[in-house]
Design a protein around this motif. Structure first.
Motif, mmCIF file in Angstrom:
data_model
loop_
_atom_site.group_PDB
_atom_site.id
_atom_site.type_symbol
_atom_site.label_atom_id
_atom_site.label_comp_id
_atom_site.label_asym_id
_atom_site.label_seq_id
_atom_site.Cartn_x
_atom_site.Cartn_y
_atom_site.Cartn_z
ATOM 1 N N UNK A 135 -3.780 -13.279 -1.270
ATOM 2 C CA UNK A 135 -3.690 -13.392 0.191
ATOM 3 C C UNK A 135 -3.337 -12.082 0.887
ATOM 4 N N UNK A 136 -3.199 -11.009 0.135
ATOM 5 C CA UNK A 136 -2.909 -9.716 0.769
ATOM 6 C C UNK A 136 -4.115 -9.264 1.586
ATOM 7 N N UNK A 137 -3.869 -8.911 2.844
ATOM 8 C CA UNK A 137 -4.974 -8.428 3.680
ATOM 9 C C UNK A 137 -5.574 -7.172 3.047
ATOM 10 N N UNK A 138 -6.897 -7.114 2.897
ATOM 11 C CA UNK A 138 -7.520 -5.943 2.261
ATOM 12 C C UNK A 138 -7.164 -4.618 2.915
ATOM 13 N N UNK A 139 -6.866 -4.648 4.209
ATOM 14 C CA UNK A 139 -6.515 -3.410 4.912
ATOM 15 C C UNK A 139 -5.064 -3.003 4.679
ATOM 16 N N UNK A 140 -4.286 -3.879 4.008
ATOM 17 C CA UNK A 140 -2.875 -3.573 3.745
ATOM 18 C C UNK A 140 -2.668 -2.892 2.403
ATOM 19 N N UNK A 141 -3.760 -2.553 1.739
ATOM 20 C CA UNK A 141 -3.663 -1.893 0.436
ATOM 21 C C UNK A 141 -3.855 -0.388 0.610
ATOM 22 N N UNK A 142 -3.081 0.416 -0.096
ATOM 23 C CA UNK A 142 -3.280 1.872 -0.007
ATOM 24 C C UNK A 142 -4.509 2.292 -0.798
ATOM 25 N N UNK A 143 -5.001 3.461 -0.492
ATOM 26 C CA UNK A 143 -6.120 4.004 -1.260
ATOM 27 C C UNK A 143 -5.671 4.266 -2.696
ATOM 28 N N UNK A 144 -6.561 4.062 -3.667
ATOM 29 C CA UNK A 144 -6.204 4.385 -5.053
ATOM 30 C C UNK A 144 -5.707 5.826 -5.158
ATOM 31 N N UNK A 145 -4.624 6.020 -5.891
ATOM 32 C CA UNK A 145 -3.998 7.329 -6.102
ATOM 33 C C UNK A 145 -3.249 7.832 -4.876
ATOM 34 N N UNK A 146 -3.135 6.995 -3.841
ATOM 35 C CA UNK A 146 -2.343 7.380 -2.678
ATOM 36 C C UNK A 146 -0.846 7.312 -3.036
ATOM 37 N N UNK A 147 0.015 7.824 -2.158
ATOM 38 C CA UNK A 147 1.452 7.842 -2.425
ATOM 39 C C UNK A 147 2.000 6.440 -2.702
ATOM 40 N N UNK A 148 1.562 5.472 -1.902
ATOM 41 C CA UNK A 148 2.065 4.104 -2.051
ATOM 42 C C UNK A 148 1.417 3.355 -3.206
ATOM 43 N N UNK A 149 0.415 3.959 -3.837
ATOM 44 C CA UNK A 149 -0.211 3.333 -5.004
ATOM 45 C C UNK A 149 0.626 3.650 -6.247
ATOM 46 N N UNK A 150 1.893 3.278 -6.172
ATOM 47 C CA UNK A 150 2.860 3.548 -7.232
ATOM 48 C C UNK A 150 3.964 2.498 -7.101
ATOM 49 N N UNK A 151 4.369 1.892 -8.223
ATOM 50 C CA UNK A 151 5.317 0.790 -8.174
ATOM 51 C C UNK A 151 6.640 1.182 -7.514
ATOM 52 N N UNK A 152 7.193 2.327 -7.888
ATOM 53 C CA UNK A 152 8.475 2.750 -7.322
ATOM 54 C C UNK A 152 8.366 2.984 -5.822
ATOM 55 N N UNK A 153 7.311 3.682 -5.396
ATOM 56 C CA UNK A 153 7.126 3.956 -3.967
ATOM 57 C C UNK A 153 6.838 2.676 -3.204
ATOM 58 N N UNK A 154 6.068 1.784 -3.830
ATOM 59 C CA UNK A 154 5.710 0.522 -3.176
ATOM 60 C C UNK A 154 6.953 -0.312 -2.905
ATOM 61 N N UNK A 155 7.801 -0.446 -3.900
ATOM 62 C CA UNK A 155 9.006 -1.259 -3.748
ATOM 63 C C UNK A 155 10.033 -0.607 -2.833
ATOM 64 N N UNK A 156 9.906 0.693 -2.611
ATOM 65 C CA UNK A 156 10.874 1.406 -1.786
ATOM 66 C C UNK A 156 10.334 1.789 -0.427
ATOM 67 N N UNK A 157 9.940 3.042 -0.286
ATOM 68 C CA UNK A 157 9.538 3.595 1.011
ATOM 69 C C UNK A 157 8.338 2.891 1.639
ATOM 70 N N UNK A 158 7.461 2.334 0.829
ATOM 71 C CA UNK A 158 6.229 1.744 1.372
ATOM 72 C C UNK A 158 6.390 0.290 1.788
ATOM 73 N N UNK A 159 7.597 -0.282 1.564
ATOM 74 C CA UNK A 159 7.882 -1.644 2.015
ATOM 75 C C UNK A 159 6.779 -2.613 1.587
ATOM 76 N N UNK A 160 6.517 -2.640 0.288
ATOM 77 C CA UNK A 160 5.452 -3.498 -0.196
ATOM 78 C C UNK A 160 5.858 -4.344 -1.377
ATOM 79 N N UNK A 161 4.908 -5.131 -1.864
ATOM 80 C CA UNK A 161 5.088 -5.955 -3.053
ATOM 81 C C UNK A 161 4.097 -5.478 -4.102
ATOM 82 N N UNK A 162 4.608 -5.143 -5.271
ATOM 83 C CA UNK A 162 3.746 -4.636 -6.333
ATOM 84 C C UNK A 162 3.120 -5.802 -7.095
#
Length: 228
Positions: A135-162
């Protein structure tokens, strides 16, 4: 077509000379020289007909403006005929290039599968917390290899769910791929089309590929490429 036009012009001038004896014989000679040049061009496949017609104006006697004018007019007619022939060339013949649209599919960006970050910024993220992966909106995903395309960054600064993937059981009738998914009609996420049953999110069998295998399932990844 150039030489045919020139020969017709020569015949016309010859008739004029018979009707008007006062017409300059040098003018007729100039036209005749052009006709000879054209005939020579026919005999050579490597010579440009217009090049063969490039007779210098000094073929006319000095001071014979009538002859020079006739020579320039004939050259202009030949150039006009050349331009017209090029202009009306069959557009379907092309120039050997690719047909418009050919290879367009090759330029499409490949949809990549894998673990991804569903970012919850700007009120987006997902619309079903029990299955964020689908159910994640396709536009809410970062580009592959982007800063937020990383578990640590996602759970922290990127305010996301890995999201790591899901565990599928048995393929739907007629489907050979239990991991098959497709964009839903609204474009707000993905629908499962390959398996009628699965474990997602925090279910023990969906915790890892090895855990899924221990549950006799097939571990699958979602599409991680964003769609804007």
């Amino acid at each position: 077509p150039f030489c045919t036009h020139l020969l017709l012009s020569l015949a016309s001038l010859a008739l004029s000379l018979l009707e008007m004896p006062s017409m300059s014989s040098l003018r007729f000679a100039a036209v005749f020289a052009l006709a000879v040049g054209c005939a020579i061009s026919w005999a050579s496949t490597e010579q440009d007909p217009l090049e063969a017609l490039n007779v210098e104006e000094d073929a006319c006697a000095a001071g014979d403006e009538e002859c020079s004018l006739s020579l320039r007019q004939l050259r202009g007619e030949q150039m006009s005929a050349s331009v017209a022939e090029h202009k009306f060339k069959d557009p379907e013949e092309g120039d050997g290039g690719d047909v418009k649209g050919q290879g367009d599919d090759e330029d499409e960006e490949e949809m990549v599968r894998g673990e991804f970050c569903c970012q919850h910024g700007q009120g987006m993220g997902d619309w079903d917390h029990s299955d964020v992966g689908a159910s994640c909106y396709p536009s809410s995903k970062p580009e592959p290899s982007d800063f937020c395309d990383d578990k640590s960054a996602c759970d922290g600064e990127c305010n996301g769910t890995w999201i790591i993937g899901f565990c599928a059981y048995n393929a739907t009738g007629g489907s050979d791929d239990p991991c098959a998914i497709e964009l839903n009609p609204l474009g707000t996420g993905y629908s499962y089309t390959g398996s009628p049953s699965r474990d997602v999110m925090n279910a023990s069998c969906a915790a890892s590929e090895s855990a899924c295998g221990g549950c006799n399932g097939t571990f699958c990844h979602y599409f991680k490429s964003p769609i804007y």
